[in-house]
Write a protein that holds these residues in place. Structure first.
Motif, PDB file in Angstrom:
ATOM      1  N   LYS A  65     -11.356 -73.037  86.671  1.00  0.00           N
ATOM      2  CA  LYS A  65     -11.269 -71.577  85.846  1.00  0.00           C
ATOM      3  C   LYS A  65     -10.244 -71.737  84.695  1.00  0.00           C
ATOM      4  CE  LYS A  65     -10.011 -66.564  86.909  1.00  0.00           C
ATOM      5  NZ  LYS A  65      -8.740 -66.484  86.055  1.00  0.00           N
ATOM      6  N   GLN A  66      -8.779 -72.280  84.841  1.00  0.00           N
ATOM      7  CA  GLN A  66      -7.979 -72.434  83.883  1.00  0.00           C
ATOM      8  C   GLN A  66      -8.487 -73.296  82.695  1.00  0.00           C
ATOM      9  OE1 GLN A  66      -3.938 -73.500  85.089  1.00  0.00           O
ATOM     10  NE2 GLN A  66      -4.737 -73.076  86.995  1.00  0.00           N
ATOM     11  N   TYR A  67      -9.352 -74.540  82.911  1.00  0.00           N
ATOM     12  CA  TYR A  67      -9.741 -75.295  82.033  1.00  0.00           C
ATOM     13  C   TYR A  67     -10.827 -74.503  81.181  1.00  0.00           C
ATOM     14  CZ  TYR A  67     -13.547 -78.343  80.092  1.00  0.00           C
ATOM     15  OH  TYR A  67     -14.357 -78.871  79.092  1.00  0.00           O
ATOM     16  N   TYR A  68     -11.612 -73.826  81.519  1.00  0.00           N
ATOM     17  CA  TYR A  68     -12.607 -72.777  80.827  1.00  0.00           C
ATOM     18  C   TYR A  68     -11.932 -71.753  80.001  1.00  0.00           C
ATOM     19  CZ  TYR A  68     -16.810 -74.566  83.048  1.00  0.00           C
ATOM     20  OH  TYR A  68     -17.906 -75.628  83.490  1.00  0.00           O
ATOM     21  N   GLU A  69     -10.888 -71.359  80.363  1.00  0.00           N
ATOM     22  CA  GLU A  69      -9.776 -70.417  79.575  1.00  0.00           C
ATOM     23  C   GLU A  69      -9.406 -71.129  78.134  1.00  0.00           C
ATOM     24  OE1 GLU A  69      -7.349 -68.871  82.529  1.00  0.00           O
ATOM     25  OE2 GLU A  69      -8.538 -67.353  83.304  1.00  0.00           O
ATOM     26  N   LYS A  70      -9.302 -72.359  78.457  1.00  0.00           N
ATOM     27  CA  LYS A  70      -8.795 -72.976  77.030  1.00  0.00           C
ATOM     28  C   LYS A  70      -9.761 -72.983  75.936  1.00  0.00           C
ATOM     29  CE  LYS A  70      -5.747 -76.757  79.350  1.00  0.00           C
ATOM     30  NZ  LYS A  70      -5.399 -78.095  79.465  1.00  0.00           N
ATOM     31  N   TYR A  71     -11.150 -72.756  76.362  1.00  0.00           N
ATOM     32  CA  TYR A  71     -12.218 -72.506  75.315  1.00  0.00           C
ATOM     33  C   TYR A  71     -12.485 -71.178  75.039  1.00  0.00           C
ATOM     34  CZ  TYR A  71     -12.661 -77.506  75.627  1.00  0.00           C
ATOM     35  OH  TYR A  71     -12.414 -79.031  75.853  1.00  0.00           O
ATOM     36  N   ASP A  72     -11.588 -70.265  75.719  1.00  0.00           N
ATOM     37  CA  ASP A  72     -12.056 -68.744  75.570  1.00  0.00           C
ATOM     38  C   ASP A  72     -13.152 -68.258  76.361  1.00  0.00           C
ATOM     39  OD1 ASP A  72     -11.074 -66.165  74.822  1.00  0.00           O
ATOM     40  OD2 ASP A  72     -12.372 -66.300  73.077  1.00  0.00           O
ATOM     41  N   ILE A  73     -13.427 -69.110  77.559  1.00  0.00           N
ATOM     42  CA  ILE A  73     -14.480 -68.738  78.272  1.00  0.00           C
ATOM     43  C   ILE A  73     -13.822 -68.171  79.523  1.00  0.00           C
ATOM     44  CG2 ILE A  73     -16.330 -69.678  79.653  1.00  0.00           C
ATOM     45  CD1 ILE A  73     -16.678 -71.889  77.423  1.00  0.00           C
ATOM     46  N   TYR A 118     -26.442 -79.540  68.888  1.00  0.00           N
ATOM     47  CA  TYR A 118     -27.166 -78.397  68.364  1.00  0.00           C
ATOM     48  C   TYR A 118     -26.307 -77.273  67.810  1.00  0.00           C
ATOM     49  CZ  TYR A 118     -30.464 -80.569  71.416  1.00  0.00           C
ATOM     50  OH  TYR A 118     -31.367 -81.482  71.886  1.00  0.00           O
ATOM     51  N   THR A 119     -26.964 -76.549  66.830  1.00  0.00           N
ATOM     52  CA  THR A 119     -26.438 -75.533  65.664  1.00  0.00           C
ATOM     53  C   THR A 119     -26.333 -74.225  66.591  1.00  0.00           C
ATOM     54  OG1 THR A 119     -28.456 -75.006  64.966  1.00  0.00           O
ATOM     55  CG2 THR A 119     -27.158 -76.995  63.690  1.00  0.00           C
ATOM     56  N   LYS A 120     -25.392 -73.330  65.994  1.00  0.00           N
ATOM     57  CA  LYS A 120     -25.184 -72.173  66.739  1.00  0.00           C
ATOM     58  C   LYS A 120     -26.381 -71.321  66.581  1.00  0.00           C
ATOM     59  CE  LYS A 120     -20.177 -71.539  66.085  1.00  0.00           C
ATOM     60  NZ  LYS A 120     -19.295 -70.469  65.169  1.00  0.00           N
ATOM     61  N   GLU A 121     -27.275 -71.664  65.484  1.00  0.00           N
ATOM     62  CA  GLU A 121     -28.556 -71.094  65.192  1.00  0.00           C
ATOM     63  C   GLU A 121     -29.597 -71.450  66.249  1.00  0.00           C
ATOM     64  OE1 GLU A 121     -26.271 -70.543  61.745  1.00  0.00           O
ATOM     65  OE2 GLU A 121     -26.749 -72.444  62.741  1.00  0.00           O
ATOM     66  N   GLU A 122     -29.703 -72.611  66.717  1.00  0.00           N
ATOM     67  CA  GLU A 122     -30.667 -73.082  67.589  1.00  0.00           C
ATOM     68  C   GLU A 122     -30.115 -72.588  68.786  1.00  0.00           C
ATOM     69  OE1 GLU A 122     -32.029 -77.575  67.073  1.00  0.00           O
ATOM     70  OE2 GLU A 122     -29.670 -77.347  66.524  1.00  0.00           O
ATOM     71  N   LEU A 123     -28.993 -72.403  69.674  1.00  0.00           N
ATOM     72  CA  LEU A 123     -28.511 -71.671  70.731  1.00  0.00           C
ATOM     73  C   LEU A 123     -28.921 -70.153  70.740  1.00  0.00           C
ATOM     74  CD1 LEU A 123     -27.117 -74.519  71.022  1.00  0.00           C
ATOM     75  CD2 LEU A 123     -25.171 -73.206  71.819  1.00  0.00           C
ATOM     76  N   TYR A 124     -28.524 -69.650  69.711  1.00  0.00           N
ATOM     77  CA  TYR A 124     -29.087 -68.055  69.569  1.00  0.00           C
ATOM     78  C   TYR A 124     -30.497 -68.030  69.675  1.00  0.00           C
ATOM     79  CZ  TYR A 124     -24.401 -66.343  68.686  1.00  0.00           C
ATOM     80  OH  TYR A 124     -23.057 -65.756  68.751  1.00  0.00           O
ATOM     81  N   MET A 125     -31.218 -68.960  69.154  1.00  0.00           N
ATOM     82  CA  MET A 125     -32.796 -68.852  68.981  1.00  0.00           C
ATOM     83  C   MET A 125     -33.173 -69.212  70.453  1.00  0.00           C
ATOM     84  SD  MET A 125     -35.910 -71.571  67.441  1.00  0.00           S
ATOM     85  CE  MET A 125     -35.040 -72.774  68.170  1.00  0.00           C
ATOM     86  N   LEU A 126     -32.602 -70.128  71.344  1.00  0.00           N
ATOM     87  CA  LEU A 126     -33.238 -70.253  72.622  1.00  0.00           C
ATOM     88  C   LEU A 126     -32.707 -68.704  73.599  1.00  0.00           C
ATOM     89  CD1 LEU A 126     -32.229 -73.800  73.421  1.00  0.00           C
ATOM     90  CD2 LEU A 126     -34.410 -72.833  73.262  1.00  0.00           C
ATOM     91  N   LYS A 132     -20.642 -68.457  75.465  1.00  0.00           N
ATOM     92  CA  LYS A 132     -20.069 -67.651  74.333  1.00  0.00           C
ATOM     93  C   LYS A 132     -20.901 -66.532  73.992  1.00  0.00           C
ATOM     94  CE  LYS A 132     -16.230 -69.973  73.061  1.00  0.00           C
ATOM     95  NZ  LYS A 132     -14.758 -69.605  72.769  1.00  0.00           N
ATOM     96  N   ILE A 133     -22.273 -66.672  74.257  1.00  0.00           N
ATOM     97  CA  ILE A 133     -22.971 -65.701  73.820  1.00  0.00           C
ATOM     98  C   ILE A 133     -23.178 -64.748  74.920  1.00  0.00           C
ATOM     99  CG2 ILE A 133     -25.665 -65.467  73.158  1.00  0.00           C
ATOM    100  CD1 ILE A 133     -25.689 -68.521  72.516  1.00  0.00           C
ATOM    101  N   GLU A 134     -22.622 -63.528  74.592  1.00  0.00           N
ATOM    102  CA  GLU A 134     -22.604 -62.337  75.306  1.00  0.00           C
ATOM    103  C   GLU A 134     -23.631 -61.898  75.913  1.00  0.00           C
ATOM    104  OE1 GLU A 134     -19.764 -59.909  77.554  1.00  0.00           O
ATOM    105  OE2 GLU A 134     -19.634 -61.517  76.155  1.00  0.00           O
ATOM    106  N   ASP A 135     -24.574 -61.558  75.314  1.00  0.00           N
ATOM    107  CA  ASP A 135     -25.875 -60.725  75.596  1.00  0.00           C
ATOM    108  C   ASP A 135     -26.915 -61.594  76.353  1.00  0.00           C
ATOM    109  OD1 ASP A 135     -27.080 -62.077  73.649  1.00  0.00           O
ATOM    110  OD2 ASP A 135     -28.148 -60.655  72.660  1.00  0.00           O
ATOM    111  N   VAL A 136     -26.587 -62.813  76.779  1.00  0.00           N
ATOM    112  CA  VAL A 136     -27.270 -63.480  77.800  1.00  0.00           C
ATOM    113  C   VAL A 136     -26.416 -64.028  78.894  1.00  0.00           C
ATOM    114  CG1 VAL A 136     -29.148 -64.252  76.327  1.00  0.00           C
ATOM    115  CG2 VAL A 136     -27.171 -65.471  76.465  1.00  0.00           C
ATOM    116  N   LYS A 137     -25.053 -63.505  79.042  1.00  0.00           N
ATOM    117  CA  LYS A 137     -24.169 -63.999  79.899  1.00  0.00           C
ATOM    118  C   LYS A 137     -24.734 -64.006  81.397  1.00  0.00           C
ATOM    119  CE  LYS A 137     -21.691 -59.853  80.710  1.00  0.00           C
ATOM    120  NZ  LYS A 137     -20.111 -59.146  80.468  1.00  0.00           N
ATOM    121  N   ASP A 138     -25.679 -63.090  81.679  1.00  0.00           N
ATOM    122  CA  ASP A 138     -26.384 -62.957  83.093  1.00  0.00           C
ATOM    123  C   ASP A 138     -27.205 -63.903  83.391  1.00  0.00           C
ATOM    124  OD1 ASP A 138     -27.935 -61.578  81.305  1.00  0.00           O
ATOM    125  OD2 ASP A 138     -28.448 -60.204  83.017  1.00  0.00           O
ATOM    126  N   ARG A 139     -27.720 -64.479  82.301  1.00  0.00           N
ATOM    127  CA  ARG A 139     -28.988 -65.583  82.203  1.00  0.00           C
ATOM    128  C   ARG A 139     -28.359 -66.836  82.378  1.00  0.00           C
ATOM    129  NH1 ARG A 139     -33.739 -63.315  81.494  1.00  0.00           N
ATOM    130  NH2 ARG A 139     -33.705 -61.063  80.617  1.00  0.00           N
TER     131      ARG A 139
END
Length: 397
Positions: free
Chosen positions: A76-84, A179-187, A219-226
């Motif tokens: 949990k602490q490890y992810y928090e370093k990445y603001d996750i 992979y770019t942010k655009e590619e991740l948002y596309m997926l 980091k992509i909020e609107d797919v966090k449950d997926r």
């Protein structure tokens, strides 16, 4: 008696199946430079061993099925370093990243369901799919495009009613693609529109070069449950033998379901969890130094490959692998030939034939995956041997 179709249809690991040829070469006195496997030679942090040495219990007891609280808090602490940010009940400790992937597939797919995977991909995805009774459907990427994703419409063509998830490695193994942010948002859009899960294999998160950044699906909020993050300490801390990984997801109901699988295998080894929990105390300088070392190694391999006649490859920007297209008839034959027939001063090289990293038949037949986990001097020697071998290989094209 018959064996199950599940096991007979499962391919052998292209990374490991040629090991007997390497063993035979070593018995004959040859030195083999292993470029076939992602086994780091970077020193495992002392923090891991210090914690293990401090274990004083008289009984080596079962741990909790979800993992030791100390390790879950450390992750949990490890992810928090990445603001996750994950809650304690959104993390499950697994036997390496491999179990995390298998459990994730079992949790979201029924028998004969499908997952989309950009190819070339980590070859064990095929094996994990077999274990879960799931079909891996490739999204073909090409070297000339740096193994980046095709357009959204091309990806959607392979989606069927049986498609349940997108399995995605970022940074990529075996391509080293960031992979770019655009590619991740596309997926992410595809996942929302087609009601799919995203299984995000992020074990190479720290291994990013050339000033680039690798964004997490978390980091992509609107797919966090997926999103289902699968992770591991193996490469990050050069602790492959510890077999400590995790699943992390904001979908609490999904995590309750996966916990059943964790309970079925009882627990992850206690001693390794104790060592892994202390890795949160590894200084950031460890990652900086490791990253710089791998970038040097990447440069040695890539610059050498660029100069070899007939070899085609794109510069990898992450992980510690590169896919190279060689001027040969068959990569597996070439690798075996190098182990059996070729040497200079009793030294030779072993690589992984890349055909097994593809699901599309016929692709990768003249390609190899090269792991640059060896030190710079060994890599320079290995590249020299490869260059000389290509000049005299009987099956050269």
């Amino acid at each position: 008696m018959n064996f199950s179709q599940r096991i007979t249809s499962m391919q052998q690991s292209p990374i490991r199946k040629l090991v007997p040829f390497a063993q035979e070469a070593k018995k004959k006195g040859k030195k083999v430079y292993h470029l076939n496997i992602g086994q780091p030679d970077i020193k495992t942090p002392d923090e891991f061993f210090d914690a293990v040495k401090g274990f004083k219990e008289e009984v080596l007891a079962y741990s909790l099925s979800q993992g030791m609280p100390e390790l879950i808090n450390s992750i949990k602490q490890y992810y928090e370093k990445y603001d996750i940010h994950f809650d304690e009940d959104e993390i499950l400790v697994t036997n390496g990243g491999s179990e995390a992937l298998v459990f994730s597939l079992i949790a979201v797919c029924d028998y004969q369901d499908e997952v989309l995977v950009p190819e070339p991909f980590y070859t064990n995805y095929n094996g994990f799919g077999n274990m879960a009774g799931v079909k891996v459907v490739p999204i073909t990427t090409k070297a000339e495009n740096g193994f980046h994703l095709p357009e959204k419409a091309e990806i959607e063509k392979v989606i069927t009613p049986r498609t349940k998830a997108i399995l995605f490695s970022n940074p990529g193994n075996p391509t080293g693609t960031i992979y770019t942010k655009e590619e991740l948002y596309m997926l992410s859009e595809i996942a929302k529109e087609h009601n799919l899960f995203i299984i995000a294999d992020e074990v190479y998160r720290e291994f990013v070069y050339d000033g680039l950044e690798s964004m997490s699906f978390a980091k992509i909020e609107d797919v966090k449950d997926r999103v289902i993050i699968t992770d591991s300490i193996s490469k990050r801390y050069s602790a492959c033998g510890a077999r400590i990984g995790c699943i992390a997801s904001k979908n609490k109901e999904l995590m309750k379901q996966i916990l059943k699988l964790c309970q079925g295998r009882l627990c992850v080894p206690t001693i390794e969890q104790i060592g892994a929990a202390n890795l949160i105390n590894v200084p950031d300088s460890y990652f900086k130094e490791t990253n710089e070392e791998y970038e040097k190694r990447r440069d040695v391999v890539y610059e050498a490959l660029k100069k070899m006649d007939g070899v085609v490859c794109e510069k990898p920007h992450g992980a510690f692998y590169v896919i190279a297209k060689l001027p040969i008839d068959d990569a597996e034959k070439f690798v075996v030939w190098m182990l059996q027939e070729f040497d200079i001063d009793n030294e030779t090289v072993m690589m992984a034939p890349a055909e097994g990293f593809y699901a599309t038949k016929g692709l990768g037949k003249d390609e190899v995956r090269i792991s640059y986990c060896l030190n710079v001097n060994d890599l320079e020697r290995a590249m020299y041997l490869l260059d000389e071998a290509l000049k005299v290989y009987p099956g050269r094209k």
